[in-house]
Motif scaffolding. Structure first.
Motif, PDB file in Angstrom:
ATOM      1  N   SER A 160     -60.001  87.632-152.155  1.00  0.00           N
ATOM      2  CA  SER A 160     -58.622  87.235-151.737  1.00  0.00           C
ATOM      3  C   SER A 160     -57.936  86.168-152.423  1.00  0.00           C
ATOM      4  O   SER A 160     -56.755  85.964-152.768  1.00  0.00           O
ATOM      5  CB  SER A 160     -58.717  86.742-150.021  1.00  0.00           C
ATOM      6  OG  SER A 160     -59.101  88.127-149.578  1.00  0.00           O
ATOM      7  N   SER A 161     -58.904  85.113-152.820  1.00  0.00           N
ATOM      8  CA  SER A 161     -58.378  83.928-153.583  1.00  0.00           C
ATOM      9  C   SER A 161     -57.882  84.411-154.938  1.00  0.00           C
ATOM     10  O   SER A 161     -56.977  84.261-155.569  1.00  0.00           O
ATOM     11  CB  SER A 161     -59.771  83.195-153.846  1.00  0.00           C
ATOM     12  OG  SER A 161     -59.938  82.623-152.610  1.00  0.00           O
ATOM     13  N   LYS A 198     -56.693  97.532-150.156  1.00  0.00           N
ATOM     14  CA  LYS A 198     -56.028  97.998-151.253  1.00  0.00           C
ATOM     15  C   LYS A 198     -55.422  99.473-150.781  1.00  0.00           C
ATOM     16  O   LYS A 198     -54.082  99.887-151.293  1.00  0.00           O
ATOM     17  CB  LYS A 198     -56.318  98.016-152.699  1.00  0.00           C
ATOM     18  CG  LYS A 198     -56.984  96.420-152.960  1.00  0.00           C
ATOM     19  CD  LYS A 198     -55.820  95.503-152.995  1.00  0.00           C
ATOM     20  CE  LYS A 198     -56.338  94.267-153.421  1.00  0.00           C
ATOM     21  NZ  LYS A 198     -57.571  93.640-152.745  1.00  0.00           N
ATOM     22  N   ASP A 203     -63.645  96.813-152.060  1.00  0.00           N
ATOM     23  CA  ASP A 203     -63.355  97.384-150.429  1.00  0.00           C
ATOM     24  C   ASP A 203     -64.318  98.169-149.874  1.00  0.00           C
ATOM     25  O   ASP A 203     -64.861  97.959-148.652  1.00  0.00           O
ATOM     26  CB  ASP A 203     -61.947  98.003-150.472  1.00  0.00           C
ATOM     27  CG  ASP A 203     -60.672  97.275-150.592  1.00  0.00           C
ATOM     28  OD1 ASP A 203     -61.160  96.011-150.467  1.00  0.00           O
ATOM     29  OD2 ASP A 203     -59.562  97.511-151.125  1.00  0.00           O
ATOM     30  N   ASP A 242     -56.816  87.510-155.744  1.00  0.00           N
ATOM     31  CA  ASP A 242     -55.569  88.141-155.467  1.00  0.00           C
ATOM     32  C   ASP A 242     -54.420  87.359-155.273  1.00  0.00           C
ATOM     33  O   ASP A 242     -53.269  87.563-155.752  1.00  0.00           O
ATOM     34  CB  ASP A 242     -55.705  89.143-154.353  1.00  0.00           C
ATOM     35  CG  ASP A 242     -56.644  90.421-154.618  1.00  0.00           C
ATOM     36  OD1 ASP A 242     -56.799  90.475-155.969  1.00  0.00           O
ATOM     37  OD2 ASP A 242     -56.879  90.825-153.797  1.00  0.00           O
ATOM     38  N   ALA A 243     -54.588  86.063-154.580  1.00  0.00           N
ATOM     39  CA  ALA A 243     -53.737  85.206-154.464  1.00  0.00           C
ATOM     40  C   ALA A 243     -53.246  84.474-155.719  1.00  0.00           C
ATOM     41  O   ALA A 243     -52.102  84.070-155.908  1.00  0.00           O
ATOM     42  CB  ALA A 243     -53.836  84.234-153.420  1.00  0.00           C
ATOM     43  N   LYS A 249     -51.214  91.394-148.575  1.00  0.00           N
ATOM     44  CA  LYS A 249     -52.145  91.836-148.108  1.00  0.00           C
ATOM     45  C   LYS A 249     -53.717  91.001-148.126  1.00  0.00           C
ATOM     46  O   LYS A 249     -54.539  91.073-147.524  1.00  0.00           O
ATOM     47  CB  LYS A 249     -52.512  93.249-148.755  1.00  0.00           C
ATOM     48  CG  LYS A 249     -51.792  94.480-148.269  1.00  0.00           C
ATOM     49  CD  LYS A 249     -52.359  95.573-148.697  1.00  0.00           C
ATOM     50  CE  LYS A 249     -51.814  96.721-148.073  1.00  0.00           C
ATOM     51  NZ  LYS A 249     -52.456  98.131-148.566  1.00  0.00           N
ATOM     52  N   TYR A 250     -53.536  90.140-149.190  1.00  0.00           N
ATOM     53  CA  TYR A 250     -54.473  89.172-149.686  1.00  0.00           C
ATOM     54  C   TYR A 250     -54.779  88.310-148.412  1.00  0.00           C
ATOM     55  O   TYR A 250     -55.859  87.674-147.865  1.00  0.00           O
ATOM     56  CB  TYR A 250     -54.499  88.538-150.862  1.00  0.00           C
ATOM     57  CG  TYR A 250     -53.408  87.513-150.801  1.00  0.00           C
ATOM     58  CD1 TYR A 250     -53.379  86.353-150.512  1.00  0.00           C
ATOM     59  CD2 TYR A 250     -51.964  87.926-151.217  1.00  0.00           C
ATOM     60  CE1 TYR A 250     -52.410  85.272-150.739  1.00  0.00           C
ATOM     61  CE2 TYR A 250     -51.117  87.072-151.331  1.00  0.00           C
ATOM     62  CZ  TYR A 250     -51.162  85.666-150.840  1.00  0.00           C
ATOM     63  OH  TYR A 250     -50.154  84.852-151.042  1.00  0.00           O
ATOM     64  N   LYS A 251     -53.474  87.762-147.556  1.00  0.00           N
ATOM     65  CA  LYS A 251     -53.756  86.926-146.509  1.00  0.00           C
ATOM     66  C   LYS A 251     -54.419  87.657-145.352  1.00  0.00           C
ATOM     67  O   LYS A 251     -55.386  86.994-144.652  1.00  0.00           O
ATOM     68  CB  LYS A 251     -52.168  86.696-146.000  1.00  0.00           C
ATOM     69  CG  LYS A 251     -51.580  85.741-146.985  1.00  0.00           C
ATOM     70  CD  LYS A 251     -50.267  85.366-146.513  1.00  0.00           C
ATOM     71  CE  LYS A 251     -49.447  84.690-147.400  1.00  0.00           C
ATOM     72  NZ  LYS A 251     -48.085  84.091-146.815  1.00  0.00           N
ATOM     73  N   GLY A 288     -55.845  94.915-144.944  1.00  0.00           N
ATOM     74  CA  GLY A 288     -55.629  94.150-146.121  1.00  0.00           C
ATOM     75  C   GLY A 288     -56.376  95.030-147.305  1.00  0.00           C
ATOM     76  O   GLY A 288     -56.337  94.510-148.069  1.00  0.00           O
ATOM     77  N   SER A 296     -56.737  89.898-145.882  1.00  0.00           N
ATOM     78  CA  SER A 296     -58.298  89.875-146.460  1.00  0.00           C
ATOM     79  C   SER A 296     -59.137  88.417-146.040  1.00  0.00           C
ATOM     80  O   SER A 296     -59.823  88.497-145.811  1.00  0.00           O
ATOM     81  CB  SER A 296     -58.094  90.375-147.805  1.00  0.00           C
ATOM     82  OG  SER A 296     -57.756  91.823-147.909  1.00  0.00           O
ATOM     83  N   PHE A 297     -58.101  87.335-146.392  1.00  0.00           N
ATOM     84  CA  PHE A 297     -58.743  86.332-146.358  1.00  0.00           C
ATOM     85  C   PHE A 297     -59.044  85.672-145.018  1.00  0.00           C
ATOM     86  O   PHE A 297     -60.084  85.162-144.639  1.00  0.00           O
ATOM     87  CB  PHE A 297     -57.550  85.096-146.938  1.00  0.00           C
ATOM     88  CG  PHE A 297     -58.008  83.806-147.074  1.00  0.00           C
ATOM     89  CD1 PHE A 297     -59.017  83.530-148.170  1.00  0.00           C
ATOM     90  CD2 PHE A 297     -58.003  82.849-146.206  1.00  0.00           C
ATOM     91  CE1 PHE A 297     -59.426  82.258-148.559  1.00  0.00           C
ATOM     92  CE2 PHE A 297     -58.644  81.375-146.183  1.00  0.00           C
ATOM     93  CZ  PHE A 297     -59.321  81.218-147.471  1.00  0.00           C
TER      94      PHE A 297
END
Length: 219
Positions: A194-195, A109, A11, A197-198, A121-123, A107, A125-126
């Motif tokens: 983000s990928s 952390k 981050d 994290d998803a 949150k990853y969405k 997004g 960030s993505f």
């Protein structure tokens, strides 16, 4: 949501690159030295420094220590296609990069703008990474086209000895290159993070499903 040291480092790195890219894009858009007179006998005698930007053309007189700029009467008049396209793409790049910052902050952390109980949150960030990457891509197209046009004109004027001022790439152009590179790097880092994290929640669920039920098993 558990915050790891690697997540915080990612981050922080993304924030530094994103802010740096945004500042460089803003500075290069407002600077008037995308092209600077080449330091060769055909174009400059050292008495002045000429610069061309996206919006005006400026001259710095070394003797009088005076900086003057010639601003066109109308920005809607006919201009070279490379100049018009570069203006549009640089402005678009700045807007996309600026729009990506709130999504990135939401997004992060370590922020509490979104409840940690909702692992989405990853969405944000993505989406932020996508905007950063599109902004960097727009800036990259602008600097690539503008740079090729400048180099071609420089070689043509030097080869044939065309009288007048011969221009090469100035400091504002290199700021634009740095801004586009930072924005693209920020977008790629965010999309990759983000990928990952998803995918992690799915891995945890699958791991739990694979664990044997230990209830009722006694020796």
């Amino acid at each position: 949501m558990e915050i790891t040291a690697s997540a915080i480092a990612t981050d922080v790195l993304v924030m530094v690159l994103g802010i740096l890219g945004l500042l460089l894009l803003i500075l290069c858009a407002g600077s008037d030295c995308w092209r600077q007179d080449a330091k060769d006998p055909l174009s400059s005698v050292g008495l002045s420094i000429r610069c061309r930007g996206l919006w005006s053309e400026c001259i710095f007189d070394n003797v009088a220590n005076l900086w003057t700029c010639d601003i066109p009467i109308s920005y809607l008049s006919e201009h070279p296609a490379v100049l018009v396209v570069t203006r549009v793409l640089v402005i678009l790049s700045g807007f996309l990069t600026l729009a990506a910052m709130p999504l990135f902050i939401a997004g992060m952390k370590c922020t509490k703008l979104i409840s940690d109980k909702v692992p989405r949150k990853y969405k944000f960030s993505f989406a932020s990474g996508g905007l950063f990457f599109l902004g960097g891509l727009a800036g990259a197209i602008a600097v690539l086209w503008y740079g090729i046009d400048t180099v071609q004109k420089y070689k043509l004027e030097v080869t044939f000895g065309i009288p007048g001022v011969t221009y090469e790439l100035g400091y504002a152009y290199w700021m634009a290159v740095g801004g586009a590179a930072c924005a693209c790097s920020t977008g790629i880092l965010l999309i990759v993070a983000s990928s990952l994290d998803a995918q992690s929640p799915g891995k945890e669920k699958n791991a739990r499903r694979c664990l044997p039920d230990s209830k009722g098993t006694y020796l």
